[in-house]
Scaffold this motif. Structure first.
Motif, PDB file in Angstrom:
ATOM      1  N   MET A  95      35.220  46.757  44.153  1.00  0.00           N
ATOM      2  CA  MET A  95      35.857  45.466  45.310  1.00  0.00           C
ATOM      3  C   MET A  95      34.545  45.489  46.030  1.00  0.00           C
ATOM      4  O   MET A  95      33.149  46.669  46.268  1.00  0.00           O
ATOM      5  CB  MET A  95      36.988  46.956  46.023  1.00  0.00           C
ATOM      6  CG  MET A  95      36.470  48.263  45.948  1.00  0.00           C
ATOM      7  SD  MET A  95      38.153  48.856  46.145  1.00  0.00           S
ATOM      8  CE  MET A  95      38.123  48.175  48.064  1.00  0.00           C
TER       9      MET A  95
ATOM     10  N   THR B 169      39.069  39.258  47.374  1.00  0.00           N
ATOM     11  CA  THR B 169      39.599  40.349  46.593  1.00  0.00           C
ATOM     12  C   THR B 169      37.957  40.459  45.211  1.00  0.00           C
ATOM     13  O   THR B 169      37.429  41.288  45.273  1.00  0.00           O
ATOM     14  CB  THR B 169      40.750  39.905  45.079  1.00  0.00           C
ATOM     15  OG1 THR B 169      41.867  39.663  45.675  1.00  0.00           O
ATOM     16  CG2 THR B 169      40.769  40.857  44.456  1.00  0.00           C
ATOM     17  N   PHE B 170      37.818  39.253  45.602  1.00  0.00           N
ATOM     18  CA  PHE B 170      36.499  38.664  44.712  1.00  0.00           C
ATOM     19  C   PHE B 170      35.274  38.615  45.544  1.00  0.00           C
ATOM     20  O   PHE B 170      33.597  38.596  44.662  1.00  0.00           O
ATOM     21  CB  PHE B 170      36.513  38.159  43.864  1.00  0.00           C
ATOM     22  CG  PHE B 170      36.990  38.334  42.860  1.00  0.00           C
ATOM     23  CD1 PHE B 170      36.933  39.082  41.003  1.00  0.00           C
ATOM     24  CD2 PHE B 170      38.202  37.750  42.342  1.00  0.00           C
ATOM     25  CE1 PHE B 170      38.144  39.490  39.887  1.00  0.00           C
ATOM     26  CE2 PHE B 170      39.531  38.577  40.994  1.00  0.00           C
ATOM     27  CZ  PHE B 170      38.743  39.427  40.555  1.00  0.00           C
TER      28      PHE B 170
ATOM     29  N   ASN C  17      31.298  39.744  43.826  1.00  0.00           N
ATOM     30  CA  ASN C  17      31.618  39.647  42.634  1.00  0.00           C
ATOM     31  C   ASN C  17      29.638  40.025  42.123  1.00  0.00           C
ATOM     32  O   ASN C  17      28.672  38.732  42.205  1.00  0.00           O
ATOM     33  CB  ASN C  17      31.631  38.511  42.098  1.00  0.00           C
ATOM     34  CG  ASN C  17      31.908  38.709  40.056  1.00  0.00           C
ATOM     35  OD1 ASN C  17      30.829  38.094  39.984  1.00  0.00           O
ATOM     36  ND2 ASN C  17      32.461  39.319  39.457  1.00  0.00           N
TER      37      ASN C  17
END
Ligand code: PLP
Length: 430
Positions: A84, A315-316, A319
């Motif tokens: 995260m 959320t991602f 990444n």
């Protein structure tokens, strides 16, 4: 490892359950199972090779299965695929934001990483809205844009897509009503006469009190019509936005990373937007990643207002796997004389597509950087054209009245010639 499915088994599942872009689940349009992709070639299940003229919707600038990008993904996978971004940070994301700040116009200093282009556009719009809310000017909440644009498929992004070729009719009840000015008529390479910028200037002056931002694709309007417009027009847009106190959002999702011959299309005009979105070619087509860049002024104004934070957090976000591949892709692009390479592709496309111009069903042929467009008098029937391109050994996917090529930058002269020959052949017999 061979997939456990035969081609016909795959197609049966596809027909029964898979939803494709802009398609119906009961569609009978042709769809081609691909087994692998290397360099500029897509390999069909039956072993046939197609030369890729699309870069998988303008992303795969280094082609497929590139050893450098593969290596970057493998190396990052062994560290961590994802963590995260709330309260944590990591080198792949920090290297990427530092690089993006260094490569984009100087005033852009703050980078918000997100997952897709449409979300980057939503983020840019939300930043523009919060910028004015923070200054107690919440009435500045509308957007102005030029027709023939495309900015993505989420609701706010859709609201600034071209109202005719976009999806306004279907979603009219929920789309925020925005302000549209005619698309510029002055072409790339021309100066912008006063009558061309006048409608923009008039609507901007008229609506300045309720406008948060102008949003547009700099120089090249992509999926909304593949139009190339005057750098002078864009420079005048920048000046007018300053004059009337309206932010400028440059959507570089299609144009970024060299496609037009400059690293970012804003460079053709020497302007800096207040907000910029990038996506598509950011990871060389490997993983989904996009970003919104903001100036010091935008970022600090949001921070100084209520609630003092920017209200978005995917959320991602950031990444690591996607960031690591993006870093490798950008380094690969900058490692050699990419501008000379784009000029090579441009010249080859010009020569290869020129013959289409004399066809009675052709309105226009235009080339800019690694983008070649043949505009027809009538919309294409994709169901008929698609198999013909495949028979000719190329992957070209036209839309509307436009047959276009946006090949990977690693494409060879011979492959380019084959792409152009296929376009000529299909257009002549259309
Ligand atoms: C493709 C595109 C988008 C949307 O990006 P997605 O990743 O498909 O959501 C937005 N703006 C422009 C200019 C694009 O070309």
């Amino acid at each position: 490892m061979q997939p456990p499915f035969t081609e016909s088994a795959l197609l049966a599942i596809d027909r029964a359950h898979a939803w494709h872009p802009y398609s119906s689940p009961s569609s009978t349009d042709p769809v081609y199972p691909i087994r692998a992709a290397h360099g500029c070639c897509l390999e069909l299940m039956d072993g046939r090779q197609l030369i890729d003229g699309m870069s998988s919707w303008w992303c795969a600038i280094h082609g497929y299965n590139h050893p450098v990008l593969n290596q970057a993904a493998h190396a990052q996978l062994d560290q961590m695929a994802h963590i995260m971004f709330g309260g944590l940070t990591h080198a792949p994301a920090l290297q990427l934001v530092q690089t993006l700040v260094a490569l984009t116009p100087e005033p852009l200093q703050h980078v918000f990483l997100c997952d897709t282009g449409s979300v980057a556009v939503e983020v840019a719009i939300k930043m523009a809205l919060q910028f004015w809310v923070a200054q107690q000017r919440a009435e500045k909440c509308r957007l102005l844009t030029i027709r023939s644009g495309y900015h993505g498929d989420t609701l706010n992004a859709m609201s600034v897509c071209d109202p005719i070729t976009g999806m306004h009719r279907l979603f009219a009840r929920v789309l925020p009503p925005q302000i549209f000015v005619p698309a510029p008529r002055c072409r790339f390479g021309e100066s912008c006469p006063p009558e061309d910028i006048a409608p923009f200037a008039e609507l901007l002056a008229q609506h300045q009190h309720e406008l948060a931002a102008v949003i547009l694709e700099p120089i090249v309007q992509g999926a909304g019509g593949m139009r190339f417009y005057s750098a002078d027009y864009l420079a005048q847009v920048r000046a007018l936005c300053d004059q009337f106190d309206v932010l400028l959002i440059a959507d570089e999702i299609a144009t970024g990373f060299g496609r037009t011959g400059r690293l970012f299309a804003c460079e053709h005009s020497g302007i800096a937007p207040d907000l910029m979105t990038v996506g598509k070619a950011l990871t060389g087509g490997y993983l989904t990643l996009a970003a919104t860049l903001a100036t010091e002024r935008v970022a600090h104004t949001i921070a100084a207002g209520d609630p003092g934070v920017f209200m978005h957090g995917p959320t991602f976000m950031g990444n690591p796997l996607a960031c690591a591949v993006a870093n490798a892709s950008i380094a690969l692009l900058l490692a050699d004389d990419w501008q000379a390479n784009i000029r090579r592709i441009e010249q080859r496309l010009r020569n290869g597509l020129a013959a289409c111009r004399s066809q009675p069903n052709v309105v226009d042929v235009r080339v800019l950087g690694a983008i070649g467009v043949v505009e027809l008098t009538e919309p294409v029937v994709l169901r008929e054209l698609q198999p013909r391109f495949v028979e000719l050994g190329v992957w070209v996917r036209p839309f509307g009245r436009l047959v276009y090529l946006m090949p990977p930058y690693i494409i060879s002269d011979a492959q380019l010639d084959q792409l152009c020959a296929a376009v000529r052949q299909v257009v002549v017999n259309h």
